[in-house]
Design a protein around this motif. Structure first.
Motif, mmCIF file in Angstrom:
data_model
loop_
_atom_site.group_PDB
_atom_site.id
_atom_site.type_symbol
_atom_site.label_atom_id
_atom_site.label_comp_id
_atom_site.label_asym_id
_atom_site.label_seq_id
_atom_site.Cartn_x
_atom_site.Cartn_y
_atom_site.Cartn_z
ATOM 1 N N VAL A 162 10.150 11.930 -7.087
ATOM 2 C CA VAL A 162 10.913 12.648 -8.108
ATOM 3 C C VAL A 162 10.075 12.610 -9.378
ATOM 4 N N ASN A 163 9.668 13.774 -9.837
ATOM 5 C CA ASN A 163 8.764 13.852 -10.998
ATOM 6 C C ASN A 163 7.504 13.007 -10.777
ATOM 7 N N GLY A 164 7.038 12.999 -9.541
ATOM 8 C CA GLY A 164 5.778 12.344 -9.211
ATOM 9 C C GLY A 164 5.865 10.857 -8.939
ATOM 10 N N LEU A 165 7.043 10.256 -9.102
ATOM 11 C CA LEU A 165 7.223 8.823 -8.869
ATOM 12 C C LEU A 165 8.142 8.601 -7.669
ATOM 13 N N THR A 170 -3.288 26.796 2.977
ATOM 14 C CA THR A 170 -2.154 26.259 2.225
ATOM 15 C C THR A 170 -1.950 24.789 2.578
ATOM 16 N N PHE A 171 -1.406 24.043 1.636
ATOM 17 C CA PHE A 171 -1.190 22.616 1.845
ATOM 18 C C PHE A 171 -0.065 22.373 2.849
ATOM 19 N N THR A 172 -0.165 21.241 3.540
ATOM 20 C CA THR A 172 0.824 20.902 4.568
ATOM 21 C C THR A 172 2.088 20.280 3.994
ATOM 22 N N GLY A 173 2.110 20.026 2.709
ATOM 23 C CA GLY A 173 3.293 19.454 2.085
ATOM 24 C C GLY A 173 3.363 19.808 0.615
ATOM 25 N N LYS A 174 4.502 19.541 0.016
ATOM 26 C CA LYS A 174 4.697 19.769 -1.413
ATOM 27 C C LYS A 174 4.344 18.465 -2.140
ATOM 28 N N PHE A 175 3.070 18.298 -2.442
ATOM 29 C CA PHE A 175 2.571 17.022 -2.923
ATOM 30 C C PHE A 175 2.755 16.859 -4.427
ATOM 31 N N ASP A 176 3.244 15.675 -4.810
ATOM 32 C CA ASP A 176 3.410 15.378 -6.236
ATOM 33 C C ASP A 176 3.398 13.864 -6.426
ATOM 34 N N VAL A 177 2.276 13.336 -6.878
ATOM 35 C CA VAL A 177 2.136 11.915 -7.172
ATOM 36 C C VAL A 177 1.589 11.772 -8.582
ATOM 37 N N GLN A 178 2.257 10.976 -9.386
ATOM 38 C CA GLN A 178 1.831 10.762 -10.769
ATOM 39 C C GLN A 178 1.663 9.266 -11.036
ATOM 40 N N GLU A 179 0.904 8.956 -12.076
ATOM 41 C CA GLU A 179 0.785 7.585 -12.538
ATOM 42 C C GLU A 179 2.079 7.170 -13.242
ATOM 43 N N TYR A 180 2.317 5.870 -13.261
ATOM 44 C CA TYR A 180 3.418 5.325 -14.057
ATOM 45 C C TYR A 180 2.998 5.307 -15.527
ATOM 46 N N VAL A 181 3.816 5.905 -16.388
ATOM 47 C CA VAL A 181 3.582 5.878 -17.832
ATOM 48 C C VAL A 181 4.844 5.300 -18.470
ATOM 49 N N PRO A 182 4.870 3.976 -18.716
ATOM 50 C CA PRO A 182 6.088 3.336 -19.238
ATOM 51 C C PRO A 182 6.592 3.997 -20.509
ATOM 52 N N GLY A 183 7.899 4.222 -20.560
ATOM 53 C CA GLY A 183 8.520 4.841 -21.714
ATOM 54 C C GLY A 183 8.438 6.345 -21.724
ATOM 55 N N SER A 204 -2.081 -0.911 -14.177
ATOM 56 C CA SER A 204 -3.311 -0.125 -14.110
ATOM 57 C C SER A 204 -3.893 -0.147 -12.700
ATOM 58 N N LEU A 205 -3.869 -1.305 -12.047
ATOM 59 C CA LEU A 205 -4.371 -1.408 -10.671
ATOM 60 C C LEU A 205 -3.528 -0.559 -9.728
ATOM 61 N N ILE A 206 -2.209 -0.611 -9.891
ATOM 62 C CA ILE A 206 -1.322 0.212 -9.069
ATOM 63 C C ILE A 206 -1.588 1.693 -9.322
ATOM 64 N N ASN A 207 -1.785 2.060 -10.568
ATOM 65 C CA ASN A 207 -2.042 3.462 -10.906
ATOM 66 C C ASN A 207 -3.352 3.972 -10.332
ATOM 67 N N GLN A 208 -4.361 3.101 -10.246
ATOM 68 C CA GLN A 208 -5.630 3.530 -9.643
ATOM 69 C C GLN A 208 -5.416 3.923 -8.180
ATOM 70 N N ILE A 209 -4.569 3.175 -7.487
ATOM 71 C CA ILE A 209 -4.241 3.508 -6.098
ATOM 72 C C ILE A 209 -3.492 4.839 -6.048
ATOM 73 N N ARG A 210 -2.596 5.061 -6.981
ATOM 74 C CA ARG A 210 -1.804 6.294 -7.000
ATOM 75 C C ARG A 210 -2.667 7.508 -7.346
ATOM 76 N N VAL A 211 -3.601 7.338 -8.254
ATOM 77 C CA VAL A 211 -4.502 8.449 -8.600
ATOM 78 C C VAL A 211 -5.297 8.864 -7.370
ATOM 79 N N ARG A 212 -5.817 7.874 -6.635
ATOM 80 C CA ARG A 212 -6.557 8.213 -5.413
ATOM 81 C C ARG A 212 -5.658 8.939 -4.423
ATOM 82 N N ALA A 213 -4.404 8.500 -4.305
ATOM 83 C CA ALA A 213 -3.470 9.169 -3.398
ATOM 84 C C ALA A 213 -3.261 10.626 -3.800
ATOM 85 N N SER A 214 -3.112 10.877 -5.094
ATOM 86 C CA SER A 214 -2.862 12.245 -5.568
ATOM 87 C C SER A 214 -4.035 13.166 -5.293
ATOM 88 N N GLN A 215 -5.221 12.587 -5.190
ATOM 89 C CA GLN A 215 -6.435 13.380 -4.965
ATOM 90 C C GLN A 215 -6.788 13.510 -3.478
#
Length: 576
Positions: free
Chosen positions: A333-336, A473-486, A451-462
């Motif tokens: 949901v919204n990339g998270l 066309t892509f096989t799914g509706k992909f949406d992965v974002q980094e955590y940005v607190p607040g 930051s370590l968790i986000n590095q894993i998520r960035v790689r996943a998004s790519q």
């Protein structure tokens, strides 16, 4: 390219005839004396034999990746295959309820085969230790490698059984059945493992010329793993009663050293961790080396026997099917992650849902369903007929452990099949998440952990380049974002960081045989598994009687066959 030449401990001797000598005057043929093995070249072969056994992987004497023990029992997959009576003991593993110490033939095999492996290690250790450095310049390094291998084997025993007899190279072989499994406490057993990995880390080089031999960094990583598990101290009923901060501090330090000094880095595409052509890559820290050819054998050393679909290109056996519950974790949901409602509403286990629901692309690297490209080939589409028993287990199939039938590393060994795809025991992504876990539990730098968790998520998004249909066309509706607190998530707290860490481990390593052991380490196996069963019973009737019993099911029972063999010397695990 795999360069470690794995040799078995088989010394073949041709029988020859001698015209003028009585057979009574000849040494027995086909027999080699114990003393003749105590030479540098024979010791080297014995070391290689110990490595070789670490890749042994028969379908009911598994010595490789513990995907059933760590994932099937953790709700990441169903047993699969022809139904509940096919390989029936695994059904008991999956559902827990009717598991008994006397119904453990396959479990008894697993216990036995790991001690066969330990026996090879100890035979090699005794011979290497008997040589001087002058005779055998690699002496200390090989001792370190062998202690690393022993730690690797015993780690499995520790995670699955909690208590087991610690037998080492100094234990006389005629005393093996005199060593009980309760001579050492839980923490003392962890200490033995930690000692082996600590010795290995102190005596191994930073680089090895032969791929497959552990390095300093591999030993540090395994040391960090042992310390991490040992840090969650348990009572006699398997309850987590304390978290040892000193051990976690060392985990964080070791992981930091590996991340900064090993030269390892995440591969750009998650897929490259599960393709033969990219094995031993920049992310791999230590892997069991499998092969399909060029190793001196007829069929190679193959991995993953039973997981392939029931189609003409494969043919057997349809086991280990990802669960709907696990797949739903990849909703976003919204990339998270959809932490609170992931298992509600539409299930993320079919082609239609992939096209309409935002999701983490790691799902497509982990599973396949009808209508989707199989193992990144846009022209090779999975069909419903590939599932063996869809009325029981549905249509999902595992992808991480499989290879395409056109791959050079694929082999059929009628009626089964396998591949030369390595098993990455430890990768850099796991080391990064271990460090994040330690930092969070230490009330340390939460921003660094995130930051370590986000590095894993960035790689996943790519990691979407291979996830396409033939039309691009892509096989799914992909949406992965980094955590940005607040911004897109709450202000960073320990509780939120901990939730993010646990979720990330699940997404990153699903079906790799780690999740159940995570649940036990964190002390939440009973809550998680019974919540899983409550929901999945409405989807899969084979789980109708499933129930996790707290203070029992965290570990397997000691097989009754083993207890009988030592005349009752072994103490049965709590609750059994």
């Amino acid at each position: 390219m795999k360069t470690l030449n794995i040799l078995g401990a088989c010394f073949c001797f041709l029988l020859t005839s001698t015209a003028c000598t009585s057979l009574l005057d000849q040494n027995p043929q086909g027999i080699i004396s114990d003393e003749d093995l105590n030479t540098p070249d024979k010791a080297e072969q014995m070391v290689n034999a110990a490595y070789s056994f670490c890749g042994q992987n028969h379908f009911n004497k598994q010595f490789g990746m513990p995907y059933e023990e760590g994932s099937l029992r953790g709700g990441e997959a169903y047993k699969g295959a022809a139904g509940t009576n096919d390989n029936a003991e695994r059904h008991l593993w999956e559902t827990f309820t009717y598991m008994q110490p006397t119904t453990t033939g396959d479990l008894d095999n697993l216990w036995w085969v790991h001690y066969v492996g330990v026996g090879r290690v100890h035979d090699a250790l005794r011979r290497v230790q008997a040589l001087s450095e002058e005779e055998y310049p690699l002496r200390n390094q090989r001792i370190a490698e062998l202690r690393f291998l022993r730690g690797h084997i015993y780690m499995y025993m520790k995670l699955c059984f909690k208590f087991f007899p610690w037998i080492d190279e100094n234990t006389p072989t005629d005393q093996y059945d005199k060593v009980s499994n309760d001579e050492l406490t839980d923490q003392e057993l962890w200490g033995k493992l930690i000692d082996d990995f600590r010795f290995a880390a102190s005596n191994l080089p930073e680089k090895q010329e032969e791929v497959g031999r552990p390095t300093l960094f591999a030993a540090e990583a395994y040391l960090a793993k042992a310390l991490l598990f040992a840090a969650y101290e348990q009572d006699e009923k398997n309850n987590v009663i304390n978290i040892n901060k000193d051990k976690l501090s060392e985990v964080a330090s070791l992981c930091d050293h590996i991340i900064k000094k090993s030269g390892k880095q995440l591969v750009n595409d998650f897929a490259e961790n599960f393709l033969c052509e990219f094995e031993n890559n920049s992310e791999s820290i230590w892997a069991i080396q499998y092969s399909a050819n060029n190793d001196g054998s007829n069929t190679g050393r193959l991995n993953s026997w039973l997981i392939y679909p029931m189609n003409k290109e494969y043919g057997c056996c349809g086991a280990y099917q990802p669960s709907t519950h696990m797949m739903n974790h990849y909703k976003t949901v919204n990339g998270l992650p959809d932490f609170d409602h992931f298992d509600e509403g539409e299930t993320l286990d079919n082609k239609k849902a992939f096209a309409t629901h935002p999701m983490d692309p790691r799902l497509m690297h982990t599973v396949c369903v009808p209508g989707m490209p199989w193992k990144y080939d846009p022209n090779y589409i999975m069909e419903e007929s590939w599932a063996r028993a869809p009325e029981v287990y549905g249509y999902s199939m595992s992808q991480k452990l499989s290879v395409l039938p056109t791959c050079d590393c694929f082999r059929k060994t009628n009626p089964f099949m396998g591949s030369g795809l390595n098993w990455d025991v430890i990768r850099l992504d796991e080391v990064m998440l271990w460090k994040a876990e330690a930092l969070i539990q230490l009330d340390g730098d939460l921003n660094e952990a995130l930051s370590l968790i986000n590095q894993i998520r960035v790689r996943a998004s790519q990691s979407t380049g291979r996830l396409k249909f033939a039309d691009g066309t892509f096989t799914g509706k992909f949406d992965v974002q980094e955590y940005v607190p607040g911004v897109n998530c709450p202000v960073l707290t320990k509780d939120f960081a901990w939730k993010a860490l646990q979720w990330e481990r699940h997404l990153e390593f699903a079906t790799e045989g780690k999740w159940f052991f995570d649940l036990v380490r964190w002390g939440i196996a009973d809550t998680y598994m019974n919540n899983y069963f409550k929901i999945e019973k409405t989807r899969r009737t084979h789980l109708s009687d499933a129930k996790f019993t707290k203070n029992r099911d965290e570990y397997f029972p000691i097989p009754q066959t083993q207890i009988s063999y030592v005349k009752g010397l072994y103490k049965q695990n709590y609750g059994w």
